[in-house]
Design an enzyme around this catalytic site. Structure first.
Site, PDB file in Angstrom:
ATOM      1  CG  ASP A  61      23.649  -8.824  10.508  1.00 56.86           C
ATOM      2  OD1 ASP A  61      24.119  -8.473  11.608  1.00 56.86           O
ATOM      3  OD2 ASP A  61      22.516  -8.482  10.119  1.00 56.86           O
ATOM      4  CD  GLU A  84      20.919 -18.123  13.468  1.00 56.07           C
ATOM      5  OE1 GLU A  84      21.243 -18.250  14.675  1.00 56.07           O
ATOM      6  OE2 GLU A  84      21.028 -17.050  12.847  1.00 56.07           O
TER       7      GLU A  84
END
Length: 225
Positions: free
Chosen positions: A145, A94
């Site tokens: 994603d 992330e």
């Protein structure tokens, strides 16, 4: 009589390395907004869970497969992977420190606290495009994603992930027979073609119907070997 709707309430707003990121609450939902673009909320999660399940189902039965999840988001994919004891190591990449913080000690902890406490889980603060190009690590599954789809990226730099060079980098990070799964807000026959041209096999798309508009989609391809 005019219907009355709750207005979103901003819980946190930060300037991150790639622009502004906002966490807000709208009724019972938590929402993430990046540079004014709605990314995701906690309303459903079916397609994010499918991202993980479809990748696992496409693997060749190997024990304790290791998965890289690209994008922490609201935590659906991570929580679902950690709830499955059959997965081995679970690595999440992330790039937004704010999102990581919201999960570790903020409102999104309600979605991911158990998963973050799982000893199989590790969080890497890094840009996914850079990570897949530079890491020496390999995985059995890549569940990506980070955008609204290959044709609708959050930032322009993400375009390179879906290019021939980007898909080659994803294949390099996959072990032989490993699976690439890519979330998209709509099916993309063009991206299926890109996966085939990059050498992926067993290319297919699974869809999740939504209340309005085109279905969410998970694009899948298997690295030969």
């Amino acid at each position: 009589m005019t219907a009355v709707y709750d207005s979103p309430v901003v819980l946190d707003r930060r300037d991150g390395p790639y622009g502004e990121v906002v966490l807000r609450r709208h009724g019972a939902l938590l929402q993430i907004i990046a540079n004014g673009c709605f990314l995701m909320d906690t309303s459903d999660g079916r397609s994010e869970r499918l991202l993980v399940d479809a990748a696992r189902a496409a693997l060749d039965g190997r024990p304790a497969p290791e998965v890289l999840i690209g994008g922490l988001g609201v935590g659906f994919s991570l929580a679902h992977a950690a709830a499955e004891p059959g997965w081995g190591r679970i690595t999440v990449v992330e790039r937004e420190p704010a999102v990581i913080g919201w999960h570790r000690d903020g409102p999104l902890a309600e979605m991911s606290a158990d998963a973050l406490a799982d000893p199989r889980t590790s969080i890497v603060e890094a840009d996914l495009v850079t990570y897949v190009n530079e890491t020496s690590d390999t995985f059995d599954a890549l569940c990506l994603d980070i955008d609204n789809g290959p044709g609708w990226t959050v930032t322009e730099d993400n375009d390179s992930l879906y290019s021939p060079a980007g898909l080659a980098a994803c294949a390099r990070v996959l072990r032989p027979g490993g699976v690439l799964a890519v979330w998209s807000a709509e099916p993309s026959p063009e991206f299926e073609g890109s996966l085939r041209n990059a050498g992926f096999q067993q290319v297919r798309t699974e869809e999740v119907p939504v209340a309005r508009g085109v279905p969410d989609a998970v694009h899948l391809g298997v690295r030969p070997g």
